[in-house]
Scaffold this active site. Structure first.
Site, mmCIF file in Angstrom:
data_model
loop_
_atom_site.group_PDB
_atom_site.id
_atom_site.type_symbol
_atom_site.label_atom_id
_atom_site.label_comp_id
_atom_site.label_asym_id
_atom_site.label_seq_id
_atom_site.Cartn_x
_atom_site.Cartn_y
_atom_site.Cartn_z
ATOM 1 C CD GLU A 1 -2.525 1.216 2.749
ATOM 2 O OE1 GLU A 1 -1.984 0.691 3.738
ATOM 3 O OE2 GLU A 1 -3.627 1.789 2.801
ATOM 4 C CE LYS B 1 -6.990 1.155 4.318
ATOM 5 N NZ LYS B 1 -5.748 1.882 4.687
ATOM 6 C CB CYS C 1 -3.568 -1.287 5.417
ATOM 7 S SG CYS C 1 -2.463 -0.848 6.782
#
Ligand SMILES: *[C@@H]1O[C@H](CO)[C@@H](O)[C@H](O)[C@H]1NC(C)=O
Ligand SMILES: *[C@@H]1O[C@H](CO)[C@@H](O)[C@H](O)[C@H]1NC(C)=O
Ligand SMILES: *[C@@H]1O[C@H](CO)[C@@H](O)[C@H](O)[C@H]1NC(C)=O
Ligand SMILES: *[C@@H]1O[C@H](CO)[C@@H](O)[C@H](O)[C@H]1NC(C)=O
Length: 501
Positions: free
Chosen positions: A80, A179, A212
């Site tokens: 990321e 995300k 993440c």
């Protein structure tokens, strides 16, 4: 003419499918990348300057991709923020963004770079995948214009998304994932309105993809594994380690183990930000990992993995977390409990006073039991057993139930829960369990020097105990059963009332 061409195509395609459907294993690669950061700026740089910086990072990624491909890797995951870093406002990240189309458009940017406008980053990534015949996963920024016809359209007339993309070995864009659970400080990006469950069917298994902070989530993380039954998860991350309980390698590997999937975790490398710790994890354990606080270099890792771990005879059985702990009577506590903080959460701790014993500590509905034996109770080190049952509210909101054994930073008990580096006390025997009200519990063991406790030294019993196995004395830094209680979660950040707080 068209017909015969079509048939030939079908025949070749069928052969291809037959030959590759026999791929029981594949070679996965992850690259921990020391991202080259742009200079901090208040005013946006030009598109050209942004591309210059992104090309510097892609030059490094290119070397890793080539090396991985030469060693036979089928797929490589990069981190990321791996192409432009993280030092941005909403305005200053804008020149780094590209309009990323939905994969259904069936696009190979390397062959047709202009089809959706200016997209030099997608073009280069696509060519990297195609020229090296490898699946490539990267994290870039997507921009989508909007206007007053959409009441949620931001004032600057666009949405900006933290986005994972995947290209197949022909360079085709095959996945785009926005995300869903942004980490609170990521103010340069917007929360997508709708949850996207992005999967990718390959000759070597079905993949899910998320980013993440999503790893704490039910949506999409748990849904991809349990409902969509993916075999492996692609996981770009920019993870700042938070000792003792949220260090990348112990936490990510424990997630793979508890969720019983392969996890390909690629972290950024930046020691100032405590970002290091990448690896290739399986339901059975850790295949390879990298953790390096000494140098500023990137690192490539490769490992052979089972394409469909669920079909293997060695696929681990689910654990009934809480079964053992609920079946025994709590051990008596000889001394008062005391509070201690880890990452803004107030744990209830009890000190391990002797070289061996049975202890219980409780908070709300959670009681944690520990049976242990040290080689020797040292006067210069203190350990505590802790319990936390509550809603975490800083940088994100998620409900936790955690049982942990930690070495306190000093012998001052007020330091229990703080970051620590080394331990000299050795544990010959231990068994940690808790009365969890959830089936999502991630078990981890970290040894002195932030080393991952090797699986041969401990086991997870079917009734939910993290137990020593070998009798080998281990210098334990931290041990935890880190539970998530999704049904008690507050609304996702950026959604409904949570945004106003
Ligand atoms: C940042 O600024 C320094 C000094 O002006 C310059 O040498 C360097 O190339 C810049 N870095 C980037 C990534 O633009
Ligand atoms: C507003 O956005 C919608 C969808 O993005 C688009 O179809 C429409 O043409 C836009 N309207 C104006 C006035 O730009
Ligand atoms: C790591 O990140 C910090 C903060 O973002 C930055 O100041 C530093 O220069 C980075 N280190 C390297 C080696 O790039
Ligand atoms: C801990 O409890 C077990 C039984 O539950 C007992 O056999 C053992 O002796 C106890 N250990 C200590 C050190 O008190």
């Amino acid at each position: 003419m068209i017909r015969s061409y079509f048939l030939k195509f079908v025949a070749i395609f069928a052969l291809f499918v037959l030959s590759v459907s026999a791929t029981d294993t594949f070679i996965a690669a992850v690259y921990e990348h020391a991202v080259i950061l742009p200079n901090k700026t208040e005013t946006p740089v030009s598109k050209e300057e942004a591309l210059l910086l992104m090309n510097k990072n892609m030059d490094v990624l290119e070397k890793a991709v080539k090396l991985a491909a030469r060693q036979g890797a089928n797929i490589i995951v990069t981190p990321e923020d791996g192409i432009y870093g993280w030092i941005f406002t909403r305005e200053t990240v804008y020149p780094y963004l590209e309009d990323i189309p939905h994969p259904e458009v069936n696009w190979i940017p390397c062959k047709d770079p202009q089809r959706f406008g200016y997209a030099p980053v997608q073009e280069r990534l696509s060519c990297l995948a195609k020229d090296n015949s490898i699946y490539l996963v990267a994290n870039i920024g997507d921009k989508k214009p909007c206007n007053a016809s959409d009441p949620q359209c931001p004032p600057d007339g666009r949405y900006q998304y933290n986005t994972n993309v995947a290209f197949d070995s022909e360079g085709r864009l095959v996945a785009r994932y926005h995300k869903y659970n942004l980490y609170a400080p990521e103010t340069q990006f917007d929360f997508p309105k709708d949850l996207e469950l992005v999967t990718l069917d390959t000759p070597f298994g079905k993949f899910g993809i998320f980013t993440c902070f999503d790893i704490f989530s039910h949506d999409p993380a748990v849904v991809l594994v349990e409902k969509l039954q993916v075999d492996s998860v692609l996981f770009p991350t920019a993870w700042g380690n938070l000792l003792p309980l949220l260090s990348a390698v112990p936490f990510h590997s424990s997630w793979a183990r508890a969720m019983r999937v392969n996890l390909l975790a690629a972290n950024v490398h930046n020691t100032t930000m405590h970002m290091t710790g990448s690896g290739i994890y399986t339901p059975e354990g850790v295949n390879v990992y990298h953790y390096d606080m000494e140098t500023e270099s990137g690192q490539l890792m490769l490992s052979e993995l089972k394409s469909r771990p669920r079909d293997e005879p060695t696929y681990p059985a689910p654990v009934d977390w809480g079964a053992y702990a609920k079946s025994i009577r709590p051990f008596s506590s000889e001394q008062p409990d005391f509070p201690g903080m880890f990452y803004f959460d107030e744990f209830t701790f009890t000190e391990l006073k002797r070289s061996a014993g049975n202890y219980t500590v409780c908070q709300k509905d959670l009681c944690c039991h520990l049976t242990y034996k040290m080689s020797e109770k040292r006067a210069d080190e203190s350990y505590a057993l802790g319990a936390f049952d509550g809603l975490h509210t800083v940088d994100g909101r998620y409900y936790l139930q955690v049982c942990t054994l930690v070495k306190c930073r000093t012998t001052d008990l007020r330091t229990c829960g703080e970051a620590i580096g080394s331990a000299f006390t050795k544990f010959e025997d231990f068994s940690l369990s808790g009365t969890f009200g959830t089936s999502y519990v991630f078990p981890q063991l970290t040894l002195s020097g932030s080393q991952l406790g090797p699986e041969r030294y401990y086991e997870i019993s079917r009734d939910g105990r993290l137990k020593s196995r070998s009798g080998t004395p281990l210098p334990i830094l931290a041990m935890a059963l880190y539970g998530r209680v999704f049904e008690k979660d507050a609304p996702r950040m950026g959604q409904g009332p949570a945004k106003l707080e």
